[in-house]
Write a protein that holds these residues in place. Structure first.
Motif, PDB file in Angstrom:
ATOM      1  N   VAL A 313       0.844  -1.203   0.000  1.00 43.63           N
ATOM      2  CA  VAL A 313       0.000   0.000   0.000  1.00 43.63           C
ATOM      3  C   VAL A 313       0.878   1.251   0.000  1.00 43.63           C
ATOM      4  CG1 VAL A 313      -1.675   1.359   1.314  1.00 43.63           C
ATOM      5  CG2 VAL A 313      -1.935  -1.125   1.175  1.00 43.63           C
ATOM      6  N   LEU A 314       1.861   1.257   0.870  1.00 43.21           N
ATOM      7  CA  LEU A 314       2.732   2.424   0.997  1.00 43.21           C
ATOM      8  C   LEU A 314       3.615   2.607  -0.230  1.00 43.21           C
ATOM      9  CD1 LEU A 314       3.776   1.962   4.734  1.00 43.21           C
ATOM     10  CD2 LEU A 314       1.973   3.433   3.818  1.00 43.21           C
ATOM     11  N   GLN A 315       3.975   1.509  -0.874  1.00 48.85           N
ATOM     12  CA  GLN A 315       4.849   1.578  -2.046  1.00 48.85           C
ATOM     13  C   GLN A 315       4.102   1.942  -3.327  1.00 48.85           C
ATOM     14  OE1 GLN A 315       7.796   1.853  -0.376  1.00 48.85           O
ATOM     15  NE2 GLN A 315       8.655   0.843  -2.173  1.00 48.85           N
ATOM     16  N   HIS A 319      -1.752   4.815  -4.604  1.00 44.25           N
ATOM     17  CA  HIS A 319      -2.688   4.424  -3.547  1.00 44.25           C
ATOM     18  C   HIS A 319      -3.671   5.562  -3.253  1.00 44.25           C
ATOM     19  CE1 HIS A 319       0.421   6.260  -0.649  1.00 44.25           C
ATOM     20  NE2 HIS A 319      -0.683   6.926  -0.404  1.00 44.25           N
ATOM     21  N   LYS A 320      -4.833   5.188  -2.778  1.00 44.43           N
ATOM     22  CA  LYS A 320      -5.883   6.177  -2.502  1.00 44.43           C
ATOM     23  C   LYS A 320      -5.835   6.589  -1.029  1.00 44.43           C
ATOM     24  CE  LYS A 320      -7.283   5.518  -6.709  1.00 44.43           C
ATOM     25  NZ  LYS A 320      -6.934   6.515  -7.741  1.00 44.43           N
ATOM     26  N   GLU A 321      -6.182   7.838  -0.767  1.00 44.87           N
ATOM     27  CA  GLU A 321      -6.213   8.348   0.598  1.00 44.87           C
ATOM     28  C   GLU A 321      -7.584   8.974   0.867  1.00 44.87           C
ATOM     29  OE1 GLU A 321      -2.933  10.957   1.360  1.00 44.87           O
ATOM     30  OE2 GLU A 321      -1.441   9.575   0.516  1.00 44.87           O
ATOM     31  N   PHE A 322      -8.200   8.566   1.989  1.00 45.05           N
ATOM     32  CA  PHE A 322      -9.523   9.075   2.356  1.00 45.05           C
ATOM     33  C   PHE A 322      -9.474   9.634   3.776  1.00 45.05           C
ATOM     34  CE2 PHE A 322     -10.007   5.510  -0.565  1.00 45.05           C
ATOM     35  CZ  PHE A 322     -10.842   6.022  -1.543  1.00 45.05           C
ATOM     36  N   LEU A 339      -7.372   6.978   5.764  1.00 47.86           N
ATOM     37  CA  LEU A 339      -7.335   5.598   5.299  1.00 47.86           C
ATOM     38  C   LEU A 339      -6.571   5.540   3.980  1.00 47.86           C
ATOM     39  CD1 LEU A 339      -8.330   2.604   5.415  1.00 47.86           C
ATOM     40  CD2 LEU A 339     -10.335   3.356   4.124  1.00 47.86           C
ATOM     41  N   TYR A 340      -5.525   4.736   3.953  1.00 47.68           N
ATOM     42  CA  TYR A 340      -4.740   4.495   2.730  1.00 47.68           C
ATOM     43  C   TYR A 340      -5.171   3.143   2.170  1.00 47.68           C
ATOM     44  CZ  TYR A 340      -1.530   7.930   4.859  1.00 47.68           C
ATOM     45  OH  TYR A 340      -0.985   9.045   5.440  1.00 47.68           O
ATOM     46  N   THR A 341      -5.470   3.082   0.884  1.00 53.53           N
ATOM     47  CA  THR A 341      -5.857   1.806   0.274  1.00 53.53           C
ATOM     48  C   THR A 341      -5.169   1.610  -1.071  1.00 53.53           C
ATOM     49  OG1 THR A 341      -7.772   2.715  -0.908  1.00 53.53           O
ATOM     50  CG2 THR A 341      -8.145   1.909   1.338  1.00 53.53           C
ATOM     51  N   SER A 342      -5.003   0.333  -1.411  1.00 58.11           N
ATOM     52  CA  SER A 342      -4.413  -0.017  -2.705  1.00 58.11           C
ATOM     53  C   SER A 342      -4.919  -1.398  -3.116  1.00 58.11           C
ATOM     54  CB  SER A 342      -2.885  -0.018  -2.615  1.00 58.11           C
ATOM     55  OG  SER A 342      -2.312  -0.542  -3.804  1.00 58.11           O
ATOM     56  N   LYS A 372     -10.753  -6.609  -3.886  1.00 56.67           N
ATOM     57  CA  LYS A 372      -9.342  -6.898  -3.640  1.00 56.67           C
ATOM     58  C   LYS A 372      -8.648  -5.609  -3.208  1.00 56.67           C
ATOM     59  CE  LYS A 372      -8.879 -10.795  -6.830  1.00 56.67           C
ATOM     60  NZ  LYS A 372      -8.131 -11.336  -7.996  1.00 56.67           N
ATOM     61  N   PHE A 373      -8.156  -5.589  -1.991  1.00 51.76           N
ATOM     62  CA  PHE A 373      -7.510  -4.372  -1.486  1.00 51.76           C
ATOM     63  C   PHE A 373      -6.694  -4.710  -0.238  1.00 51.76           C
ATOM     64  CE2 PHE A 373     -10.796  -4.883   1.530  1.00 51.76           C
ATOM     65  CZ  PHE A 373     -10.409  -4.192   2.674  1.00 51.76           C
ATOM     66  N   SER A 374      -5.812  -3.803   0.136  1.00 44.69           N
ATOM     67  CA  SER A 374      -5.164  -3.752   1.443  1.00 44.69           C
ATOM     68  C   SER A 374      -5.265  -2.314   1.909  1.00 44.69           C
ATOM     69  CB  SER A 374      -3.689  -4.156   1.363  1.00 44.69           C
ATOM     70  OG  SER A 374      -3.541  -5.471   0.881  1.00 44.69           O
ATOM     71  N   GLY A 375      -5.304  -2.102   3.226  1.00 47.95           N
ATOM     72  CA  GLY A 375      -5.458  -0.742   3.722  1.00 47.95           C
ATOM     73  C   GLY A 375      -4.700  -0.483   5.011  1.00 47.95           C
ATOM     74  N   ILE A 376      -4.479   0.788   5.271  1.00 42.71           N
ATOM     75  CA  ILE A 376      -3.871   1.232   6.533  1.00 42.71           C
ATOM     76  C   ILE A 376      -4.697   2.398   7.047  1.00 42.71           C
ATOM     77  CG2 ILE A 376      -1.846   2.244   7.645  1.00 42.71           C
ATOM     78  CD1 ILE A 376      -0.122   0.914   5.499  1.00 42.71           C
TER      79      ILE A 376
END
Length: 398
Positions: A313-315, A319-322, A339-342, A372-376
């Motif tokens: 996600v960070l790389q 990536h999307k930021e909300f 929220l960071y998602t990719s 399909k996603f991962s998030g922080i």
């Protein structure tokens, strides 16, 4: 490596407070046992969390934590003769039929009979050190956790037991330089035993202290002597005496993976850097190598299966930021969390939940079985951190 100056013994000794009809405390210490399942992981989490909480406000420098292992002569341990020939013998006479306690005491006795003893030293820099209120909470109180503000991570005061859980002597020495100057003390999570005080029989409590003139009053100089330069920069040194031999065999790798897993976002935001055994500087630039090691090792991937997805996600430059909105009625301003998602890389359908310091709290799942996603999720605002701190469990993992 000579660490402890024997001159301490002239003005200091171990002090085990006691009184009449106190409850006897055996070797089964609940506050330590809770860390035994994953002792190094717990140690890394608790230590770095506390150091991040003590970071200097407004500083653009990351908090630096250094882990170093070495051996010292047993005779240079503070109060060595007193422990070896008096304290442990009195405790053994008290607990002859308590198998677990006797096993612990015999192990302590064997360690003190060795010529050298293992030590793990942990130091932090770019921090405030232990201020008066923090010192009192750490050394003198149970279940207390005093932090600089409501957004800090710790809240139950339980994490202070983590260093003792990796010590076969259950001994930790603290030395800090803060606004009040240098002060040091030794703490031992021991057992109760009967002793004499002014001709009367007393029962000691389980915790003992190595302070000035046999008291809980700290020594006004640090323990790191004998070739080491006395600390001139604010921060804290923790010496874990009798570092467990089995853990010592692979501690550098264990700590490295644990830090990557628990503080990925702290490294990403340049809040934390760690030096391991004077050889290896761990920061975000090293994450790629660590993540690749995990991806290519089935055993590591089972243990840290979601970490590669969060790193991806960070790389991901796209990536999307909300920003979090809509919680003003609860006192949370818009934008206090992000929220960071990719959907790139090793998607894991989970969200890493983290607060102000960047330490991982939990993996939030059951969000979608289709997307399909991962998030922080990063809660950085003061108000949301104050609320989440109240909701957090004692282990800081939910």
């Amino acid at each position: 490596m000579k660490l402890f100056n024997k001159s301490h013994s002239k003005n200091s000794e171990w002090y085990f407070p006691g009184g009449k009809d106190l409850q006897m405390e055996s070797g089964s210490n609940v506050s330590l046992e809770m860390f035994k399942d994953n002792p190094l992981d717990s140690l890394a989490r608790e230590i770095c969390q506390n150091s991040l909480d003590a970071g200097i406000e407004g500083s653009n420098k990351p908090v630096r934590v250094e882990f170093t292992s070495f051996k010292v002569k047993a005779e240079n341990i503070p109060g060595y003769l007193e422990l070896k020939y008096e304290v442990i013998n009195k405790a053994m006479k008290q607990w002859p039929n308590e198998q677990k306690t006797m096993s612990m005491l015999r192990k302590m006795d064997r360690i003190l009979k060795n010529k050298f003893v293992n030590v793990l030293k942990i130091s932090d820099y770019n921090t405030t050190g232990l201020r008066k209120e923090n010192w009192k909470s750490l050394i003198e109180q149970v279940g207390s956790s005093v932090k600089k503000d409501s957004s800090s991570a710790g809240s139950f005061g339980i994490g202070k037991g983590a260093p003792f859980a990796v010590s076969d002597l259950r001994m930790v020495l603290y030395s800090t330089l803060a606004d009040e100057g240098i002060k040091s003390i030794g703490v031992m999570k021991f057992v109760s035993y009967k002793d004499k005080l002014n001709g009367k029989t007393i029962i000691t409590q389980g915790t003992g202290y190595y302070g000035e003139n046999g008291s809980k009053k700290p020594i006004s100089k640090d323990f790191g002597l004998g070739g080491e330069i006395s600390r001139t920069e604010k921060g804290t040194d923790i010496y874990i005496i009798g570092f467990n031999q089995e853990l010592m065999e692979n501690w550098t790798k264990e700590i490295t993976y644990s830090l990557a897993n628990n503080f990925l976002f702290s490294f990403y935001t340049n809040k934390l850097e760690v030096v391991i055994d004077n050889k290896y500087m761990l920061d975000y630039s090293k994450m790629n190598k660590i993540i690749e090691e995990i991806r290519n090792d089935k055993k590591l991937l089972r243990k840290y299966e979601y970490l590669p997805g969060y790193y991806d996600v960070l790389q991901d430059e796209d990536h999307k930021e909300f920003n979090l909105t809509g919680f003003k009625e609860y006192g949370i301003k818009d934008g206090e969390a992000i929220l960071y998602t990719s959907n790139k890389g090793d998607v894991n359908r989970r969200v890493l939940m983290t607060r102000n310091a960047g330490m991982k709290i939990k993996d939030l799942n059951r969000i979608s079985s289709i997307i399909k996603f991962s998030g922080i999720f990063y809660a950085h605002g003061k108000n949301i951190n104050g609320i989440l701190k109240q909701l957090e469990n004692p282990n800081h993992n939910d």
